[in-house]
Design a protein around this motif. Structure first.
Motif, short mmCIF file in Angstrom:
data_model
loop_
_atom_site.label_atom_id
_atom_site.label_comp_id
_atom_site.label_asym_id
_atom_site.label_seq_id
_atom_site.Cartn_x
_atom_site.Cartn_y
_atom_site.Cartn_z
N HIS A 131 72.18 21.25 -29.33
CA HIS A 131 71.38 20.32 -28.54
C HIS A 131 70.84 20.94 -27.25
CE1 HIS A 131 71.76 16.61 -30.91
NE2 HIS A 131 72.90 17.12 -31.31
N GLN A 132 71.46 22.02 -26.78
CA GLN A 132 70.92 22.73 -25.62
C GLN A 132 69.52 23.26 -25.91
OE1 GLN A 132 73.89 25.73 -24.77
NE2 GLN A 132 75.43 24.16 -24.32
N ALA A 133 69.26 23.60 -27.18
CA ALA A 133 67.93 24.09 -27.56
C ALA A 133 66.87 23.02 -27.40
CB ALA A 133 67.96 24.59 -29.01
N PHE A 134 67.30 21.78 -27.26
CA PHE A 134 66.36 20.66 -27.09
C PHE A 134 66.52 19.99 -25.73
CE2 PHE A 134 67.45 21.14 -31.60
CZ PHE A 134 66.20 21.47 -32.10
N GLY A 135 67.14 20.73 -24.79
CA GLY A 135 67.17 20.28 -23.41
C GLY A 135 68.38 19.49 -22.98
N THR A 136 69.32 19.21 -23.88
CA THR A 136 70.51 18.43 -23.51
C THR A 136 71.51 19.31 -22.79
OG1 THR A 136 70.23 16.90 -25.35
CG2 THR A 136 72.42 17.04 -24.38
N VAL B 16 60.77 22.75 -25.20
CA VAL B 16 61.77 23.39 -24.35
C VAL B 16 61.59 24.90 -24.36
CG1 VAL B 16 64.23 23.80 -23.98
CG2 VAL B 16 63.43 21.53 -24.69
N LEU B 17 61.37 25.46 -23.17
CA LEU B 17 61.31 26.90 -23.00
C LEU B 17 62.69 27.47 -22.70
CD1 LEU B 17 58.10 27.48 -20.83
CD2 LEU B 17 58.52 28.36 -23.14
N GLN B 18 63.37 26.84 -21.77
CA GLN B 18 64.69 27.32 -21.35
C GLN B 18 65.57 26.14 -20.95
OE1 GLN B 18 63.12 29.67 -18.16
NE2 GLN B 18 63.41 31.59 -19.23
N THR B 19 66.86 26.32 -21.11
CA THR B 19 67.84 25.34 -20.66
C THR B 19 68.89 26.05 -19.81
OG1 THR B 19 67.53 24.06 -22.71
CG2 THR B 19 69.48 23.58 -21.39
N VAL C 82 63.36 23.75 -18.67
CA VAL C 82 61.99 24.19 -18.39
C VAL C 82 61.14 23.82 -19.60
CG1 VAL C 82 60.51 26.10 -17.73
CG2 VAL C 82 62.92 26.12 -17.05
N LEU C 83 60.12 22.99 -19.36
CA LEU C 83 59.29 22.47 -20.44
C LEU C 83 57.88 23.05 -20.38
CD1 LEU C 83 60.14 18.65 -20.20
CD2 LEU C 83 61.11 20.33 -21.79
N THR C 84 57.28 23.22 -21.56
CA THR C 84 55.88 23.60 -21.64
C THR C 84 55.02 22.38 -21.33
OG1 THR C 84 55.72 23.05 -23.98
CG2 THR C 84 56.42 25.29 -23.44
N GLU C 85 53.73 22.59 -21.29
CA GLU C 85 52.82 21.48 -21.00
C GLU C 85 52.89 20.40 -22.08
OE1 GLU C 85 48.23 20.86 -19.39
OE2 GLU C 85 48.95 22.85 -19.99
N SER D 16 67.00 30.02 -24.56
CA SER D 16 65.62 30.44 -24.33
C SER D 16 64.87 30.36 -25.65
CB SER D 16 65.54 31.86 -23.78
OG SER D 16 64.19 32.27 -23.68
N ALA D 17 63.65 29.84 -25.62
CA ALA D 17 62.87 29.67 -26.84
C ALA D 17 62.48 31.00 -27.44
CB ALA D 17 61.64 28.83 -26.56
N ASN D 18 62.32 32.02 -26.61
CA ASN D 18 61.90 33.34 -27.08
C ASN D 18 62.99 34.37 -26.80
OD1 ASN D 18 59.19 32.40 -27.72
ND2 ASN D 18 58.90 32.28 -25.50
N SER D 19 63.26 35.20 -27.77
CA SER D 19 64.34 36.18 -27.61
C SER D 19 64.10 37.07 -26.40
CB SER D 19 64.48 37.03 -28.87
OG SER D 19 63.26 37.69 -29.17
N GLU D 20 62.84 37.37 -26.12
CA GLU D 20 62.57 38.24 -24.96
C GLU D 20 62.89 37.53 -23.66
OE1 GLU D 20 58.47 36.63 -26.35
OE2 GLU D 20 60.37 37.31 -27.21
N ASN D 21 62.97 36.19 -23.72
CA ASN D 21 63.29 35.44 -22.51
C ASN D 21 64.78 35.26 -22.31
OD1 ASN D 21 60.65 35.14 -21.79
ND2 ASN D 21 60.40 33.15 -22.80
#
Length: 391
Positions: free
Chosen positions: A79-84, A362-365, A355-358, A374-379
Motif C-alpha cells: 500500500h505504500q506504493a499507492f501513498g498509504t 504516486v511518484l514517491q512515498t 509525492v504525486l504527479t499532476e 519510488s515509482a522509478n528504480s532510478e529514483n
C-alpha cells in the motif's frame, strides 16, 4: 535533512516553494524557501501520507489467512506504493483464536515499529446476519467477556471495532469507548432509533457507508439516514465505482463534508499483486478488473488503493483536489486520534508524505522522512539538487 517542495498541500491549503526540515523523523519547520536551501528536491505535489482505516490485505496476503508479522509487512509495503503511510490492518469476522493471534501479531508489529502500522480494526464478529456480506455466518456471535477484554488491550495501538448496534448493548459501546476503542457501526440492520442510541452511547463512525447497512427510505431513515444527518460522526466511503453509485458518493460528501468523510479501500490481498483469486472462509474471491466477487456475484472487499480512490473522487465525482486529499489523510488521522502526528505537514507532525504527479499518480512515498517507495528504480536514490522537474 531539508527537502524542497515546489507544491505542498499541508492538510489545509496548497503552498508553493516550501522547505521542509526533518529531525528524528519529525517535521521541525515548513517555510518559504528555494531549492538551494535543501539537499533533497521533491518533484511534484507533496501531500500528507494517506491514512487507511480499513485494509484487509495487500501484496498477496490476507490478514485473516496469515495473521503474521510477514503479512503486515507485505500489506504495508504494497500500500505504500499507492501513498498509504498509516493503516489499520483489518480482521474480518473470525474465531476467537484467530482474533487473539492477530492481536498478538499487532502488538509485536508495534514493538518492532513496522512502518505504516498504527493499530488494528476488528470488523466483526458482532454483526447482523441479514447484513453479513461475506463475513462467515458461523463466526457471527454476541460479544463475550473474552472479546471485550481483547478489544480493550493497551498494546494494540489504535483499536477500531465495527459492530451492529442492534446486537451489542449501548452499555458495552460506552465501555469500549471509555477504554479508548473507536466504535464504528456497520454490517447492521439497525433502525434509526437504535443507530442514534449507539451514537449517544459513544459510537464515533460508520464502516463503508451505504454498504451492508439499513438503507434510507421515505418512511424509515435507517442507518444510512442517521449517518448522513449526524454532524459529528465519521463515515468511511469506498470510491471504487463498484460499491457505491457516484450520486450517492456526492450526496455523502455534501452531507458529511470532507472533515467527516474518509476515503477507505476495504482492500483485499489482490492490491499490489498479480493475484487473481483468493480463498477465504471456504469462498473463492475472484478479481475481474477492479471488482472482487464470490461465485454468487456478491462483492467481496475491493481491489482499490488510496491513490486510485483520490483520483476517482477528483476525476469522476468532481470534488476539488484539496478536499479529496483531506479525506484521504487529514480526516482519517483525526478519526483515529492521531491529529498531532499524522495527516498534516506541519511542525511536530511525523514526516510522512506522498509525492504525486499532476494526474495524481504516486511518484514517491516517505515515512518518517525516509523514502519507502519510488515509482522509478532510478529514483530509489534520492533526488539531488538540480534534478527538480516542473509540476
Amino acid at each position: 535533512m531539508r527537502y524542497f517542495a515546489e507544491f505542498l498541500f499541508n492538510g489545509f491549503e496548497i503552498k508553493k516553494n516550501q522547505v521542509i526540515t526533518v529531525e528524528s523523523h519529525k517535521i521541525v519547520s515548513v517555510e518559504l524557501g528555494t531549492p538551494e536551501q535543501a539537499s533533497i528536491l521533491l518533484a511534484g505535489l507533496v501531500t500528507p501520507g494517506f491514512v487507511d482505516v480499513q485494509v484487509n490485505g495487500g501484496g498477496g496476503k490476507l490478514f485473516n489467512n496469515e495473521p503474521t508479522i510477514e503479512t503486515l509487512q507485505a500489506m504495508s509495503s504494497a500500500h505504500q506504493a499507492f501513498g498509504t503511510t498509516a493503516m489499520l490492518p483489518t480482521l474480518i469476522t473470525d474465531n476467537i483464536e484467530t482474533m487473539k493471534l492477530a492481536a498478538d501479531t499487532m502488538s509485536l508489529a508495534l514493538k518492532q515499529k513496522v512502518p505504516g502500522i498504527v493499530g488494528i480494526h476488528f470488523e466483526g464478529p458482532h454483526l447482523s446476519l441479514p447484513k453479513k456480506g461475506i463475513h462467515p455466518e458461523s463466526h457471527i456471535r454476541s460479544i463475550s467477556d473474552e472479546e471485550l477484554a481483547l478489544f480493550k488491550r493497551k498494546d494494540l495501538g489504535i483499536v477500531c471495532v465495527t459492530l451492529a448496534p442492534e446486537n451489542v448493548p449501548c452499555s458495552i459501546i460506552t465501555e469500549l469507548v471509555q477504554a479508548g476503542v473507536k466504535v464504528c457501526l456497520g454490517h447492521s440492520n439497525a433502525n434509526a432509533e437504535q443507530t442514534t442510541d449507539a451514537i449517544n452511547a459513544g459510537a464515533q463512525g460508520f464502516t463503508h457507508l451505504y454498504n451492508a447497512m439499513s438503507a434510507l427510505t421515505s418512511r424509515a431513515a435507517g442507518m444510512v439516514g442517521v449517518a448522513l444527518l449526524d454532524n459529528n460522526t465519521y463515515c468511511g466511503l469506498i470510491v471504487d465505482h463498484e460499491h457505491v453509485d457516484n450520486i450517492s458518493c456526492k450526496l455523502a460528501i455534501k452531507c458529511k463534508n470532507s472533515d467527516r468523510l474518509m476515503l477507505v479501500t476495504d482492500a483485499m490481498s489482490h492490491v499490489g499483486s498479480d493475484q487473481k483469486s483468493l480463498t477465504f472462509a471456504g469462498m473463492d474471491i475472484t478479481r475481474n478488473g477492479d471488482k472482487l466477487t464470490i461465485d454468487s456475484g456478491r462483492l467481496a472487499g475491493s481491489a482499490l488503493d488510496m491513490a486510485t480512490a483520490v483520483r476517482n473522487t477528483v476525476n469522476n465525482l468532481n470534488i476539488p483536489l484539496q478536499q479529496a486529499l483531506q479525506m484521504a489523510s487529514t480526516t482519517p488521522a483525526q478519526f483515529i486520534s492521531l491529529p498531532n502526528s499524522k495527516g498534516r505537514l506541519s511542525v511536530g507532525y511525523d514526516a510522512d508524505w506522498v509525492v504525486l504527479t499532476e494526474d495524481m499518480r504516486v511518484l514517491q512515498t516517505y515515512i518518517g522522512g525516509s523514502q519507502v517507495y519510488s515509482a522509478n528504480s532510478e529514483n530509489q536514490q534520492q533526488n539531488h539538487k538540480g534534478e527538480l522537474c516542473k509540476h
